[in-house]
Design a protein around this motif. Structure first.
Motif, PDB file in Angstrom:
ATOM      1  N   ARG A  17      -5.762  -4.130   1.176  1.00  0.00           N
ATOM      2  CA  ARG A  17      -5.105  -2.925   0.664  1.00  0.00           C
ATOM      3  C   ARG A  17      -6.089  -1.896   0.111  1.00  0.00           C
ATOM      4  NH1 ARG A  17      -3.123  -2.707  -4.815  1.00  0.00           N
ATOM      5  NH2 ARG A  17      -1.306  -1.362  -5.128  1.00  0.00           N
ATOM      6  N   SER A  24       0.869  -1.185   0.000  1.00  0.00           N
ATOM      7  CA  SER A  24       0.000   0.000   0.000  1.00  0.00           C
ATOM      8  C   SER A  24       0.903   1.231   0.000  1.00  0.00           C
ATOM      9  CB  SER A  24      -0.876  -0.028   1.254  1.00  0.00           C
ATOM     10  OG  SER A  24      -1.758   1.067   1.282  1.00  0.00           O
ATOM     11  N   SER A  25       0.315   2.403  -0.260  1.00  0.00           N
ATOM     12  CA  SER A  25       1.140   3.613  -0.283  1.00  0.00           C
ATOM     13  C   SER A  25       0.387   4.805   0.307  1.00  0.00           C
ATOM     14  CB  SER A  25       1.589   3.877  -1.724  1.00  0.00           C
ATOM     15  OG  SER A  25       1.241   5.159  -2.151  1.00  0.00           O
ATOM     16  N   GLN A  50     -16.044  -3.266  -0.758  1.00  0.00           N
ATOM     17  CA  GLN A  50     -16.782  -2.477  -1.745  1.00  0.00           C
ATOM     18  C   GLN A  50     -16.122  -2.520  -3.113  1.00  0.00           C
ATOM     19  OE1 GLN A  50     -16.753   1.781  -1.175  1.00  0.00           O
ATOM     20  NE2 GLN A  50     -14.543   1.908  -1.081  1.00  0.00           N
ATOM     21  N   PHE A 100      -0.775   7.253  -2.327  1.00  0.00           N
ATOM     22  CA  PHE A 100      -2.002   6.819  -3.006  1.00  0.00           C
ATOM     23  C   PHE A 100      -3.217   7.150  -2.147  1.00  0.00           C
ATOM     24  CE2 PHE A 100      -5.480   3.829  -3.234  1.00  0.00           C
ATOM     25  CZ  PHE A 100      -5.827   3.883  -4.576  1.00  0.00           C
ATOM     26  N   CYS A 111     -24.370   4.471   5.714  1.00  0.00           N
ATOM     27  CA  CYS A 111     -23.882   5.856   5.539  1.00  0.00           C
ATOM     28  C   CYS A 111     -24.950   6.907   5.820  1.00  0.00           C
ATOM     29  CB  CYS A 111     -23.403   6.077   4.113  1.00  0.00           C
ATOM     30  SG  CYS A 111     -22.205   4.883   3.591  1.00  0.00           S
ATOM     31  N   ARG A 126     -14.786   2.039  -7.214  1.00  0.00           N
ATOM     32  CA  ARG A 126     -14.963   2.771  -8.478  1.00  0.00           C
ATOM     33  C   ARG A 126     -16.441   2.867  -8.872  1.00  0.00           C
ATOM     34  NH1 ARG A 126     -10.326   4.156 -11.875  1.00  0.00           N
ATOM     35  NH2 ARG A 126      -9.386   5.361 -10.210  1.00  0.00           N
ATOM     36  N   ASN A 128     -15.052  10.620   0.409  1.00  0.00           N
ATOM     37  CA  ASN A 128     -13.931  10.764  -0.509  1.00  0.00           C
ATOM     38  C   ASN A 128     -13.936  12.198  -1.026  1.00  0.00           C
ATOM     39  OD1 ASN A 128     -12.842  10.938  -3.289  1.00  0.00           O
ATOM     40  ND2 ASN A 128     -12.329   8.796  -2.921  1.00  0.00           N
ATOM     41  N   ASN A 148     -13.392   8.542   6.640  1.00  0.00           N
ATOM     42  CA  ASN A 148     -14.820   8.256   6.478  1.00  0.00           C
ATOM     43  C   ASN A 148     -15.323   7.706   7.816  1.00  0.00           C
ATOM     44  OD1 ASN A 148     -17.304   7.099   5.884  1.00  0.00           O
ATOM     45  ND2 ASN A 148     -16.689   6.379   3.856  1.00  0.00           N
TER      46      ASN A 148
HETATM   47  N1  CO8 Z   1      -2.057   1.678  -2.124  1.00  0.00           N
HETATM   48  C1  CO8 Z   1      -1.522   1.775  -3.360  1.00  0.00           C
HETATM   49  N2  CO8 Z   1      -2.210   1.478  -4.473  1.00  0.00           N
HETATM   50  C2  CO8 Z   1      -3.492   1.058  -4.335  1.00  0.00           C
HETATM   51  C3  CO8 Z   1      -4.088   0.928  -3.075  1.00  0.00           C
HETATM   52  C4  CO8 Z   1      -3.325   1.258  -1.939  1.00  0.00           C
HETATM   53  N3  CO8 Z   1      -3.812   1.168  -0.697  1.00  0.00           N
HETATM   54  N4  CO8 Z   1      -5.357   0.502  -3.239  1.00  0.00           N
HETATM   55  C5  CO8 Z   1      -5.553   0.372  -4.549  1.00  0.00           C
HETATM   56  N5  CO8 Z   1      -4.415   0.696  -5.219  1.00  0.00           N
HETATM   57  C6  CO8 Z   1      -4.181   0.653  -6.665  1.00  0.00           C
HETATM   58  C7  CO8 Z   1      -5.083  -0.344  -7.347  1.00  0.00           C
HETATM   59  O1  CO8 Z   1      -4.507  -1.625  -7.333  1.00  0.00           O
HETATM   60  C8  CO8 Z   1      -5.189   0.220  -8.740  1.00  0.00           C
HETATM   61  O2  CO8 Z   1      -4.066  -0.141  -9.471  1.00  0.00           O
HETATM   62  P1  CO8 Z   1      -4.221  -0.514 -11.043  1.00  0.00           P
HETATM   63  O3  CO8 Z   1      -4.705   0.745 -11.692  1.00  0.00           O
HETATM   64  O4  CO8 Z   1      -2.832  -0.908 -11.397  1.00  0.00           O
HETATM   65  O5  CO8 Z   1      -5.218  -1.622 -11.089  1.00  0.00           O
HETATM   66  C9  CO8 Z   1      -5.119   1.733  -8.518  1.00  0.00           C
HETATM   67  O6  CO8 Z   1      -4.511   1.919  -7.237  1.00  0.00           O
HETATM   68  C10 CO8 Z   1      -6.469   2.384  -8.536  1.00  0.00           C
HETATM   69  O7  CO8 Z   1      -7.361   1.634  -7.676  1.00  0.00           O
HETATM   70  P2  CO8 Z   1      -8.864   1.977  -7.499  1.00  0.00           P
HETATM   71  O8  CO8 Z   1      -9.503   2.105  -8.842  1.00  0.00           O
HETATM   72  O9  CO8 Z   1      -9.501   1.035  -6.524  1.00  0.00           O
HETATM   73  O10 CO8 Z   1      -8.707   3.391  -6.795  1.00  0.00           O
HETATM   74  P3  CO8 Z   1      -9.670   4.619  -6.793  1.00  0.00           P
HETATM   75  O11 CO8 Z   1      -9.004   5.754  -7.451  1.00  0.00           O
HETATM   76  O12 CO8 Z   1     -11.051   4.264  -7.253  1.00  0.00           O
HETATM   77  O13 CO8 Z   1      -9.747   4.979  -5.243  1.00  0.00           O
HETATM   78  C11 CO8 Z   1     -11.264   4.641  -3.399  1.00  0.00           C
HETATM   79  C12 CO8 Z   1     -10.227   4.014  -4.318  1.00  0.00           C
HETATM   80  C13 CO8 Z   1     -10.580   5.678  -2.548  1.00  0.00           C
HETATM   81  C14 CO8 Z   1     -11.833   3.543  -2.511  1.00  0.00           C
HETATM   82  C15 CO8 Z   1     -12.376   5.296  -4.242  1.00  0.00           C
HETATM   83  O14 CO8 Z   1     -12.833   4.424  -5.216  1.00  0.00           O
HETATM   84  C16 CO8 Z   1     -13.556   5.738  -3.425  1.00  0.00           C
HETATM   85  O15 CO8 Z   1     -13.444   6.405  -2.419  1.00  0.00           O
HETATM   86  N6  CO8 Z   1     -14.758   5.436  -3.905  1.00  0.00           N
HETATM   87  C17 CO8 Z   1     -15.978   5.833  -3.217  1.00  0.00           C
HETATM   88  C18 CO8 Z   1     -16.135   4.880  -2.121  1.00  0.00           C
HETATM   89  C19 CO8 Z   1     -17.216   5.279  -1.170  1.00  0.00           C
HETATM   90  O16 CO8 Z   1     -17.677   6.365  -1.032  1.00  0.00           O
HETATM   91  N7  CO8 Z   1     -17.633   4.286  -0.469  1.00  0.00           N
HETATM   92  C20 CO8 Z   1     -18.600   4.479   0.491  1.00  0.00           C
HETATM   93  C21 CO8 Z   1     -18.052   3.945   1.689  1.00  0.00           C
HETATM   94  S1  CO8 Z   1     -19.295   3.286   2.620  1.00  0.00           S
HETATM   95  C22 CO8 Z   1     -19.714   4.411   3.774  1.00  0.00           C
HETATM   96  O17 CO8 Z   1     -19.463   5.589   3.628  1.00  0.00           O
HETATM   97  C23 CO8 Z   1     -20.323   3.848   5.033  1.00  0.00           C
HETATM   98  C24 CO8 Z   1     -20.433   2.352   4.999  1.00  0.00           C
HETATM   99  C25 CO8 Z   1     -20.708   1.760   6.341  1.00  0.00           C
HETATM  100  C26 CO8 Z   1     -19.523   1.881   7.277  1.00  0.00           C
HETATM  101  C27 CO8 Z   1     -18.540   0.763   7.184  1.00  0.00           C
HETATM  102  C28 CO8 Z   1     -17.468   0.850   8.275  1.00  0.00           C
HETATM  103  C29 CO8 Z   1     -16.438  -0.251   8.305  1.00  0.00           C
END
Ligand code: CO8
Length: 372
Positions: free
Chosen positions: A194, A52-53, A260, A56, A155, A263, A300, A330
């Motif tokens: 991750r 992880s990073s 989840q 990122f 949420c 994307r 986000n 979050n």
């Molecule tokens: N470190 C480095 N690289 C990573 C990491 C990491 N940790 N994670 C993923 N990558 C890489 C992936 O492998 C991918 O690489 P490649 O392009 O080579 O395949 C690249 O980074 C891009 O990955 P993603 O497409 O997954 O990354 P995103 O740009 O989409 O970002 C997010 C990920 C931040 C998760 C983003 O998609 C996001 O925030 N989406 C909205 C999510 C959201 O709002 N969810 C709602 C959450 S639910 C809520 O709010 C309440 C729920 C109930 C509570 C639960 C409590 C536990």
């Protein structure tokens, strides 16, 4: 009857974890995993876990750190989950304790005492048990009469709980309702994943709603209306539940924790939220530029930027749409309430604001308010 949001409380946990600390622990875990499963990885049976990073995490989410109720255990490569001590049935439960902390602050900000409250709603993403309700435990701890119940709407638990308060007061069922969101979510985070290990933090928020004729608070807001919508989606899911006892599934499997399709959530929820807010404002002959403040769900930063841009035709500034997820991450349903709590005292009489949550379910909930 005019319903008023007359107070709010925010309880912040004592412990915090920076992205660097969290990523470091995850990477140590990934190294251990890869070493431990070297033969299977080399044979192509399973994939190695990439690192992880911290860069990122901040760029993809806007999160810089998170607060946690219990830090011990989360960064321990041999555990990767909080180590929260068990409490006996006669002790105040962990979740009731943080609920009481936030509720006490909310009551003080509304200049109310326990005897003024008719109803307690605990509304959050998870309750630590099914019964007796956490809300009833909190009611007893605070010495409140009347009745109390728990609600789960992921949420949108906070806004949906506020909606119920609004309706009960408008209908005359209650005069004063305390809505509490003890978001103790870290036990449901998969710190070995991750994609999601960085997303969540713990917090507790509370709000006081009452009928206009009893308001005794300087920073009070008329609730003009509420609006809610839900649409079923599997893109944010946790399969944790009581049925696990009756099936032969592993109670600690990854699908039992938060997971989840980030994307897809991003792509589907942003337009839904923008449309929802537009419809809510249109019903009052208002347009987005009429709003002094937007207290948006904090999942986000890129989501919030996109939603406000879609509505305003430009980027909202931090004064218009405050961001708290850099510090809090979050916090499930509490994000918009934290934003409200920290950013409302500068508003002038007549200013409009909207509280809006969006996420798992999917669920979207909003309250349009006007400074008294
Ligand atoms: N470190 C480095 N690289 C990573 C990491 C990491 N940790 N994670 C993923 N990558 C890489 C992936 O492998 C991918 O690489 P490649 O392009 O080579 O395949 C690249 O980074 C891009 O990955 P993603 O497409 O997954 O990354 P995103 O740009 O989409 O970002 C997010 C990920 C931040 C998760 C983003 O998609 C996001 O925030 N989406 C909205 C999510 C959201 O709002 N969810 C709602 C959450 S639910 C809520 O709010 C309440 C729920 C109930 C509570 C639960 C409590 C536990």
């Amino acid at each position: 009857r005019q319903v008023v949001l007359s107070g709010s409380g925010l309880w912040t946990p004592e412990y915090k974890i920076s992205n660097e600390e969290l990523v470091n622990a995850y990477n140590n875990y990934a190294d251990w995993y890869n070493e431990h499963h070297k033969a299977d990885i080399d044979d192509g049976n399973i994939s190695a876990k990439p690192h992880s990073s911290a860069d990122f995490v901040q760029k993809a989410s806007g999160i810089k750190q998170r607060y946690v109720y219990c830090k011990e255990g989360i960064l321990d490569v041999n555990r990767m989950r909080p180590n929260i001590p068990t409490r006996g049935d006669n002790e105040l439960s962990h979740q009731a304790e943080i609920a009481v902390n936030a509720a006490t602050k909310a009551l003080a900000s509304a200049n109310k005492s326990a005897s003024d409250v008719d109803v307690v709603i605990v509304s959050c993403a998870y309750t630590q048990r099914s019964y007796p309700a956490i809300a009833i435990e909190v009611q007893a701890a605070l010495g409140i009469n009347g009745f109390a119940f728990d609600m789960l709407v992921a949420c949108s638990a906070a806004t949906f709980g506020m909606h119920r308060a609004y309706e009960m007061i408008a209908a005359g069922t209650a005069n004063t309702v305390l809505v509490i969101n003890p978001e103790l979510v870290s036990p449901q985070v998969n710190y070995k994943d991750r994609d999601s290990h960085f997303i969540f933090g713990d917090v507790a928020t509370a709000t006081v709603f009452e009928s206009a004729n009893t308001v005794n608070s300087e920073h009070a807001f008329d609730v003009l209306s509420t609006k809610a919508v839900t649409k079923y989606s599997n893109n944010i899911r946790s399969n944790f539940g009581y049925m696990t006892h009756a099936t032969d599934e592993d109670p600690y499997a990854a699908d039992k924790l938060f997971h989840q399709e980030g994307r897809k959530v991003f792509k589907e929820v942003c337009p839904m939220a923008a449309e929802h807010i537009t419809e809510h404002l249109t019903a009052h002959d208002l347009v987005p530029n009429d709003l002094r403040r937007w207290w948006l769900h904090q999942a986000n930063i890129n989501m919030n930027v996109l939603i406000s841009k879609r509505l305003l035709g430009r980027d909202a500034n931090k004064d218009e749409a405050p961001i708290v997820l850099d510090e809090y991450a979050n916090t499930a349903s509490a994000g918009s309430v934290i934003a409200f709590n920290l950013h409302h005292q500068d508003m002038n009489t007549g200013d409009y604001g909207i509280l809006c949550s969006f996420g798992a379910g999917y669920s979207i909930g909003s309250l349009l308010v006007q400074k008294r």
